[in-house]
Design a protein around this motif. Structure first.
Motif, mmCIF file in Angstrom:
data_model
loop_
_atom_site.group_PDB
_atom_site.id
_atom_site.type_symbol
_atom_site.label_atom_id
_atom_site.label_comp_id
_atom_site.label_asym_id
_atom_site.label_seq_id
_atom_site.Cartn_x
_atom_site.Cartn_y
_atom_site.Cartn_z
ATOM 1 N N ARG A 19 0.850 -1.193 0.000
ATOM 2 C CA ARG A 19 0.000 0.000 0.000
ATOM 3 C C ARG A 19 0.883 1.239 0.000
ATOM 4 O O ARG A 19 1.843 1.321 0.743
ATOM 5 C CB ARG A 19 -0.915 0.011 1.226
ATOM 6 N N ARG A 20 0.531 2.200 -0.868
ATOM 7 C CA ARG A 20 1.282 3.449 -0.930
ATOM 8 C C ARG A 20 0.320 4.626 -1.092
ATOM 9 O O ARG A 20 -0.707 4.516 -1.774
ATOM 10 C CB ARG A 20 2.272 3.450 -2.116
ATOM 11 N N GLU A 21 0.693 5.733 -0.499
ATOM 12 C CA GLU A 21 -0.070 6.969 -0.660
ATOM 13 C C GLU A 21 0.522 7.749 -1.824
ATOM 14 O O GLU A 21 1.732 7.951 -1.887
ATOM 15 C CB GLU A 21 0.015 7.797 0.624
ATOM 16 N N VAL A 105 1.758 0.629 5.202
ATOM 17 C CA VAL A 105 2.949 0.308 4.427
ATOM 18 C C VAL A 105 3.507 -1.024 4.879
ATOM 19 O O VAL A 105 3.754 -1.232 6.068
ATOM 20 C CB VAL A 105 4.021 1.414 4.584
ATOM 21 N N GLN A 128 9.655 -2.688 -4.152
ATOM 22 C CA GLN A 128 9.399 -1.587 -3.242
ATOM 23 C C GLN A 128 9.517 -0.255 -3.952
ATOM 24 O O GLN A 128 8.851 0.706 -3.621
ATOM 25 C CB GLN A 128 10.391 -1.646 -2.082
ATOM 26 N N PHE A 131 6.568 2.555 -6.475
ATOM 27 C CA PHE A 131 5.825 3.792 -6.316
ATOM 28 C C PHE A 131 6.732 5.006 -6.236
ATOM 29 O O PHE A 131 6.266 6.108 -6.072
ATOM 30 C CB PHE A 131 4.942 3.735 -5.067
#
Length: 569
Positions: A19-21, A105, A128, A131
């Motif tokens: 999950r990434r913002e 994360v 990793q 993003f």
């Protein structure tokens, strides 16, 4: 969570979700290293899809892929709206937009290590770094432009097999005409879908250049002020202008596009580049030098370096106007060439050694048989009787290589009056020295070195590379009797190139080679614009062969060696 930001979750089979913002913008999705969301799997194409994240809506666009892009189980064709929480499937990966209010994360170890899989089966991997925006980050306009280019280019390849037409023997002009007409037809069909601000005619030209020519490099190839072009993967293109490296806003469509252009350059001259041979030296039809290196050796994608050569070779007058040397140095070099002195041009990378060697070669008499030997043919000689030899790399089986050393040996059997070697960098130095010492005087070559004294050390090292067990004393005797003159060039802080030393090798005293500088450039400062200030001056030393000049029917102004005579520049 920042205002307007969105959380993207990537679900990996047999792995923990990532999950990434992310901020609103345009994100390329695919397996290529330059994609902002990178998904490594055989079912994911290099540039698979484009995701547009707005403040209130999301759009996904498939780039005409074979395996397809799916939203909520339905395959999309072109551009489609995505609702928050809907599953997007690309290959074995599932992407979900804004599934939570806060990003969770995953630990680095969970996303960087591939999951073990049975032999012969590829496991999908999400890295990793997927993003982390590439450097440089493309603007939304550039990403949108590249997206439409990719789709039109794919359509062009579908309708017109350029590689097959090339191999079938179709004329170059006819191939260009067919491609241009097909492109105009495709762009007319999709004109209503073009993003705002994109000029249709400019788009046609850029795609045409990428399909037939050198793509975004074409305008730089046509610009006479650009001396070098450097491609660091599909997203970075730098040029050298006026001795300074400048970034550009040009980009390639994708990694495959860079690879296609590299193939287009190396194939016609019998070179190849692939995983077994991931780097290559080549040349363009105009003589420009090309080096390419690709993954896995290059971690930023395919890299291409083009050292442009002037369509009209530089003359001594050009170098004098540029401040590379003075008229006195040019006249002295010309006399040395006519006297059949053996000359080495030295300097670092990009100091202008080959350009200066070409100028020296222009002094060679037109009634002599000249043989040039190079890795990639670059020299442009105007004499009539010139035989050009070029080294050959090994074939795909690792056999059939013809080295510079092989060509130097063969040249001695070709009744040469002069031998010009583009660059000595290995065991061929011994054969070159022996040729100079056995009647083939008047030879010219270049050597990478930091100073005239370093040239001697470099030559000694290269002779030892020939696997001949010679004592150092014997090597130095060969060098002292073979080399007469070293002309050393340097690249100054302002990007200009200058002849900083003209040095004569006098002889051998004990175990040391004795040398004397005839001319040198002395820097006295830098002006407010960063331009180097200095002057060329004779040191006062007179060449030991000065008496031979008149006896050979040549003339020289002896006052040029007067140490009081300086030339500011």
């Amino acid at each position: 969570m920042a205002e307007n930001s969105v959380v993207i979750e990537v679900r990996i089979p047999k792995g923990q979700p990532v999950r990434r913002e992310v901020e609103p913008g345009i994100y390329s999705i695919g397996s290529d290293i330059d994609c902002r969301i990178r998904l490594s799997h055989k079912d994911v194409e290099g540039h698979h899809a484009i995701l547009r994240i707005g403040t209130n809506e999301f759009w996904l666009e498939d780039l005409g892929t074979k395996t397809g892009t799916y939203i909520a189980g339905n395959r999309i064709n072109g551009r489609a709206l995505v609702i928050a929480g809907q599953e997007i499937r690309i290959g074995p990966f599932i992407l979900v937009l804004n599934p939570d209010s806060q990003p969770k994360v995953s630990p680095p170890s969970a996303v960087t290590a591939p999951v073990a899989s049975p032999p012969g089966k590829e496991e999908p991997v999400a890295e990793q770094s997927q993003f982390a925006p590439p450097s440089p980050v493309l603007s939304e306009e550039k990403e949108a432009e590249r997206s439409i280019k990719q789709q039109i280019h794919r359509e062009l390849l579908k309708r017109m097999d350029i590689k097959r037409l090339t191999l079938s023997g179709i004329g170059a002009n006819e191939l260009r005409q067919k491609a241009y007409e097909m492109l105009r037809s495709i762009v007319t069909e999709v004109k209503d879908r073009l993003p705002p601000g994109i000029n249709a005619n400019q788009l046609i030209k850029e795609i045409y250049d990428e399909a037939i020519g050198l793509g975004p490099l074409e305008p730089f190839m046509e610009d006479p002020t650009v001396t070098e072009i450097m491609v660091n993967g599909p997203n970075q293109i730098y040029i050298e202008r006026g001795g300074k490296i400048i970034p550009t806003d040009k980009v390639f469509m994708d990694t495959d596009s860079v690879m296609a252009i590299i193939e287009r350059i190396v194939s016609p001259i019998g070179r190849r580049i692939d995983e077994s041979q991931p780097y290559v030296d080549a040349r363009l039809p105009d003589g420009s030098r090309v080096n390419a290196i690709i993954p896995p050796l290059s971690l930023v994608g395919p890299c291409l370096t083009i050292r442009k050569f002037s369509k009209k070779p530089f003359t001594d007058e050009d170098l004098i106007k540029l401040g590379t040397m003075t008229r006195e140095i040019a006249d002295f070099c010309k006399v040395c060439v006519l006297l059949r002195k053996n000359i080495v041009v030295s300097g670092g990378t990009g100091t202008g050694k080959t350009t200066f060697l070409n100028v020296l070669s222009s002094y060679l008499p037109s009634d002599e048989r000249i043989i040039t030997i190079e890795d990639a043919a670059e020299l442009k000689l105007n004499q009539v009787h010139v035989v050009r030899l070029e080294a050959r790399p090994p074939n795909i089986e690792g056999k059939g290589a013809i080295t510079i050393r092989d060509l130097v040996r063969n040249a001695l059997r070709m009744r040469p009056d002069r031998i010009v070697v583009g660059e000595c960098r290995g065991g061929e130095a011994l054969d070159m020295l022996q040729a100079m010492n056995t009647g083939h005087d008047g030879s010219l070559t270049t050597v990478h070195a930091n100073s005239p004294r370093d040239v001697i050390s470099r030559l000694e090292t290269m002779v030892l590379m020939s696997e001949m067990d010679l004592p150092v004393r014997a090597i130095r005797e060969q060098i002292a009797s073979a080399i007469n003159l070293i002309i050393h060039l340097s690249r100054m802080s302002d990007g200009s190139r200058k002849v900083v030393k003209v040095t004569e090798i006098v002889g051998l005293e004990g175990d040391q080679i004795t040398m004397q500088d005839i001319f040198e450039f002395k820097q006295t400062g830098v002006d407010k614009n960063g331009r180097v200030i200095g002057h060329f001056e004779p040191t006062g030393a007179v060449p030991t062969f000065i008496e031979h000049i008149e006896s050979r029917g040549l003339s020289i102004d002896r006052s040029m060696f007067d140490p009081l005579k300086k030339r500011d520049f």
